[in-house]
Design a protein around this motif. Structure first.
Motif, short mmCIF file in Angstrom:
data_model
loop_
_atom_site.label_atom_id
_atom_site.label_comp_id
_atom_site.label_asym_id
_atom_site.label_seq_id
_atom_site.Cartn_x
_atom_site.Cartn_y
_atom_site.Cartn_z
N SER A 1 -4.02 30.60 26.22
CA SER A 1 -4.09 29.88 27.49
C SER A 1 -5.24 30.38 28.36
O SER A 1 -5.86 29.62 29.11
CB SER A 1 -2.78 30.00 28.24
OG SER A 1 -2.47 31.38 28.51
N GLU A 2 -5.56 31.68 28.23
CA GLU A 2 -6.68 32.24 28.98
C GLU A 2 -8.02 31.73 28.44
O GLU A 2 -8.95 31.47 29.20
CB GLU A 2 -6.64 33.78 28.93
CG GLU A 2 -5.47 34.39 29.69
CD GLU A 2 -5.53 34.06 31.17
OE1 GLU A 2 -6.56 34.38 31.82
OE2 GLU A 2 -4.58 33.44 31.68
N GLU B 1 -8.37 28.82 26.95
CA GLU B 1 -8.43 27.39 27.29
C GLU B 1 -8.85 27.17 28.74
O GLU B 1 -9.56 26.22 29.06
CB GLU B 1 -7.07 26.74 27.01
CG GLU B 1 -7.14 25.25 26.85
CD GLU B 1 -6.07 24.72 25.91
OE1 GLU B 1 -6.30 23.64 25.32
OE2 GLU B 1 -5.03 25.37 25.78
N ARG B 2 -8.45 28.09 29.59
CA ARG B 2 -8.79 28.00 31.00
C ARG B 2 -10.30 28.12 31.23
O ARG B 2 -10.85 27.59 32.22
CB ARG B 2 -8.06 29.11 31.77
CG ARG B 2 -8.21 29.07 33.28
CD ARG B 2 -7.36 30.16 33.93
NE ARG B 2 -7.74 31.48 33.46
CZ ARG B 2 -8.77 32.18 33.96
NH1 ARG B 2 -9.52 31.67 34.92
NH2 ARG B 2 -9.04 33.39 33.50
N GLN C 1 -4.78 30.96 15.64
CA GLN C 1 -4.75 30.45 17.01
C GLN C 1 -6.14 30.05 17.48
O GLN C 1 -6.33 29.00 18.11
CB GLN C 1 -4.17 31.52 17.95
CG GLN C 1 -2.66 31.72 17.83
CD GLN C 1 -2.17 32.82 18.76
OE1 GLN C 1 -2.89 33.77 19.06
NE2 GLN C 1 -0.95 32.68 19.23
#
Length: 397
Positions: A154-155, A157-158, A187
């Protein structure tokens, strides 16, 4: 007077090599230096590689093909197949070290102003390669407390924007020694496919995996063929740093075609070094078994020794031959210079690499150093003793 370029001004110094003048001055004064700052193995180069040079009867030292010897690329493809990396010789370009492979990669997949996401700390020269290519490094910080494991997806993707072209990984890691798990590699692969990004994997330390853990190549992930680019080198694997032979590997034909134009522009990789590198592929497995056993011993000596020093913390590496240590000081670069200029224990001192230069984020890792455990057991033990004494004297100045 004419001015140099902005690119030249912005080119970062190597945190590994910029302290060399201090070391040279210390040596001139008669000091013995235990060099923990640079990944130069003291393991002997395989005899088969050296013999290929000694016994060669070339009459003309000619150019090779711009992609490197066909015979060498054929043998490399066979080597990779044994490591679950299914490539053929046309998907390999031989380069002048892994450094040139990274420069060719940057030149082939990015335009000025594009962005590459890299977990930090990372190999310091990535900053230099990015500067040379006009590329912006977007760092994502891995946690010391987690031994520098992959940050949350998620980091990543941000941080992805319309300018993001690639994610760059070093596996096993330099300077951290972290070895990514198969799940972590998957991942990253899934993220790259989702956002149509390249994944560039610097895998020059592939053979150096410890504790029975297996290295997982980005090139082994099904469905990632058009996204994956691997950078490799003989420097560490065969203790042949001076050969300056590496390679760029990809199944993406457009990438290989673009990189080939860069390869043609520099004509060809060095001929004698390719001869040695091709011969090195015949190195018996026993060589690697002994090397891994030796580095596992050295790693354990270093980590156990560092953990006994008051105030020192260390992230335990599972690959390569480096670790990051946090020292009970504020400025590791000042400490590193002081070790060379002002400290000695029986006329001996040590040289370390300040870790701040392995980060892209300013003022990060200021109390950290990278230590390369490339010295034999007795010298490592002495270096740890010197570090402990030095820290005490430095804090009591």
């Amino acid at each position: 007077m004419p001015n140099i370029s902005q690119k030249g001004s912005q080119m970062p110094e190597s945190p590994i090599r910029k302290l060399v003048p201090y070391a040279e001055a210390a040596i001139a004064k008669g000091k013995t230096i235990y060099q923990l700052n640079i990944g130069q193995p003291d393991i002997k180069t395989p005899e088969v590689a050296l013999d290929a040079i000694k016994n060669n009867n070339l009459e003309v030292l000619s150019y090779s093909h711009s992609a490197g010897f066909q015979s060498y690329r054929n043998k490399l493809a066979q080597y990779y197949s044994k490591h679950d990396i299914p490539v053929n010789s046309d998907e390999i370009i031989i380069t002048t070290g892994g450094s040139e492979a990274l420069l060719f990669t940057m030149g082939s997949i990015t335009d000025p102003g594009d962005e590459v996401i890299i977990p930090e700390p990372f190999y310091a020269n990535y900053n230099g390669f990015a500067t040379a290519s006009g590329v912006k490094v977007v760092p994502i910080q891995a946690a010391f407390e987690d031994d520098f494991a992959l940050p949350a997806i998620s980091e990543f993707e941000r941080l992805i924007t319309e300018k993001t072209k690639a994610i760059l990984l070093c596996n096993p890691g330099n300077p951290t020694g972290y070895l990514y798990t198969k799940e972590e590699i998957q991942q990253i692969a899934d993220l790259a496919k989702k956002h149509d990004l390249f994944v560039v994997a610097d895998e020059v330390y592939r053979e150096f995996a410890y504790d029975g853990i297996t290295h997982h190549s980005i090139m082994s992930i099904p469905g990632l063929e058009q996204h994956a680019i691997m950078v490799d080198s003989v420097s560490k694997r065969y203790s042949m740093c001076g050969a300056r032979i590496g390679c760029l590997v990809s199944k993406n034909k457009a990438v290989i075609s673009a990189a080939m134009k860069f390869a043609q522009a520099r004509l060809s990789p060095p001929t004698f070094a390719q001869i040695a590198s091709e011969a090195a592929l015949d190195t018996p497995q026993e060589y690697f078994d002994e090397v891994i056993e030796e580095y596992t011993l050295r790693r354990n000596i270093l980590i156990e020794g560092l953990e006994k020093i008051e105030g020192v913390k260390v992230a335990k590496p599972k690959g390569a031959f480096y670790c990051i240590a946090e020292l009970p000081i504020e400025d590791a670069e000042d400490f590193a210079k002081w070790l060379l200029e002002n400290f000695q224990l029986n006329n001996e001192t040590i040289m370390v690499a300040p870790a701040a230069g392995f980060y892209s984020t300013p003022n990060t890792g200021m109390n950290q150093v990278r230590i390369a455990y490339v010295l034999k057991k007795e010298n490592l033990e002495r270096a740890i003793e010197i570090l402990e004494k030095a820290l005490t004297q430095y804090k009591n100045r």
